[in-house]
Scaffold this active site. Structure first.
Site, PDB file in Angstrom:
ATOM      1  N   GLU A 115       0.859  -1.182   0.000  1.00  0.00           N
ATOM      2  CA  GLU A 115       0.000   0.000   0.000  1.00  0.00           C
ATOM      3  C   GLU A 115       0.895   1.231   0.000  1.00  0.00           C
ATOM      4  OE1 GLU A 115      -2.789   0.197   3.256  1.00  0.00           O
ATOM      5  OE2 GLU A 115      -2.760   2.388   3.263  1.00  0.00           O
TER       6      GLU A 115
ATOM      7  N   GLU B 129      -2.769  11.697   2.714  1.00  0.00           N
ATOM      8  CA  GLU B 129      -3.641  11.200   3.776  1.00  0.00           C
ATOM      9  C   GLU B 129      -3.638  12.195   4.924  1.00  0.00           C
ATOM     10  OE1 GLU B 129      -4.521   7.114   6.327  1.00  0.00           O
ATOM     11  OE2 GLU B 129      -2.488   7.513   5.608  1.00  0.00           O
TER      12      GLU B 129
END
Length: 396
Positions: free
Chosen positions: A164, A169
């Site tokens: 990932e 974010e």
């Protein structure tokens, strides 16, 4: 709606791992509720490019000027140009230039429900990647207490085996850009060369001992991408940090957003990440790449060249001869999502939102009160651009 043609709308509750206080809805419902839409607006980046071209033309008049002297003159003229550094200043500049062409901007937000969990969107890319240069021109990102947005790459059906990569974010009031990699064992960042990046590493301190529960106050840096490293927070991974700050969340939005870039390059054995904010800091090659990406004639499109940009804030060594085999990252797709509270933003609620916590015991209770702050929990995107080298395309 061309942007949304490249994605599918996931429908259902958030994953058990994230456990967000939201439900993802389909495209038809999202359009009906008005939480996704495309608007036509003038683009400040077009104005900066126009001014840059004018400066180049002025400097090029003297045929005796060398390339190096020309570049220096242009930079000096750029420094004297009154560019915007806030949303308000951008609006003033745009209003002063009525001839600017309108461009599409993508908006994504959420909506309240009587039951409590918000209705939100999660876009999952239709194409899979094993390498590439990923650019997002972001003008506003969701921010605020209980807000957990992300723009990332994953193969969730095979997580964490296929890895990932978190490109953008935000958690609550986080104001610093970070890039996180999440993998299985044997992927560490202990062999990063000197002078290849400007940023630092996230910290891992106060981790409870698995047997005694006593916090370990030893300061360590999050350089192990293994999601279950016992000396890092659960699923912390290896995390590069932009030490300049002001590159995420509320301060990013005040500056009118910025451009984030991930270079995932197993051939040259690295991943690199940049953030340029405000847009006045976008390097010329990248600015031209974005401005010409939609040109009908392929010959008019400028190719991105990261070697012409400043150093990245994040650098990860991957591939043969490093401490992280490139096979940790494969078959991934792009994902946009806007979650609320959950296993990260919710778990940090008392720490990150002390004012709200005095009145509302939990993050979910805060969300259910429908605070005005949630008006800032939206994406505004000029575009997402993905590039691969021509000689690599045959490998896909």
């Amino acid at each position: 709606m061309e942007f949304f043609d490249f994605y599918t709308f996931y429908e259902g509750r958030d994953s058990l791992g994230s456990n967000g206080f939201n439900t993802y809805i389909g495209e038809a419902t999202a359009l009906e509720l008005g939480i996704v839409n495309v608007t036509m607006e003038k683009d400040i980046l077009d104005l900066y490019s126009k001014r840059r071209l004018q400066n180049q033309n002025k400097s090029a008049v003297d045929a005796n000027v060398t390339d190096e002297e020309l570049a220096e003159q242009i930079e000096q003229q750029d420094d004297k140009t009154s560019d915007a550094t806030t949303v308000e200043e951008e609006a003033d500049l745009i209003n002063a230039n009525p001839d600017l062409e309108k461009k599409p901007f993508i908006f994504m937000r959420s909506a309240p429900t009587e039951e409590g969990p918000r209705e939100s969107v999660r876009l999952e890319g239709k194409r899979r990647f094993n390498r590439g240069l990923f650019i997002i021109d972001l003008r506003h990102m969701p921010a605020g207490c209980g807000v957990w947005p992300a723009f990332w790459l994953t193969d969730e059906a095979n997580w964490p085996v296929n890895g990932e990569i978190d490109i953008v974010e935000g958690v609550n009031y986080q104001s610093v850009a970070k890039t996180a990699l999440h993998t299985t064992k044997e992927c560490k960042m202990d062999d990063i060369p000197q002078g290849v990046k400007t940023g630092g590493w996230d910290e891992a301190v106060g981790i409870p001992n698995r047997k005694t529960g006593i916090p370990d106050m030893t300061l360590r840096y999050a350089k192990d991408c293994f999601v279950y490293n016992p000396h890092q927070w659960l699923n912390q991974g290896c995390v590069a940090v932009d030490t300049d700050g002001g590159s995420l969340g509320v301060p990013l939005n005040r500056k009118g957003g910025g451009v984030f870039v991930l270079e995932w390059d197993p051939v040259f054995k690295h991943m690199r990440t940049w953030v340029f904010t405000p847009h006045t800091k976008v390097p010329e090659n990248l600015r031209q790449t974005i401005n010409t990406a939609s040109s009908v004639n392929p010959e008019d499109r400028v190719r991105p060249n990261p070697d012409l940009w400043p150093l990245p804030y994040g650098y990860f060594a991957i591939g043969d001869g490093t401490d992280c085999p490139a096979s940790h990252f494969r078959n991934m797709r792009l994902v946009f999502n806007l979650a609320f509270c959950g296993s990260v933003a919710g778990n940090r609620y008392q720490m990150d939102c002390p004012i709200q916590a005095k009145k509302f015991d939990t993050c979910n209770d805060w969300l259910k009160s429908e605070p005005d702050e949630l008006k800032e929990a939206y994406w505004k995107i000029r575009g997402v651009y993905v590039y691969e080298r021509e000689w690599e395309r045959a490998w896909t």
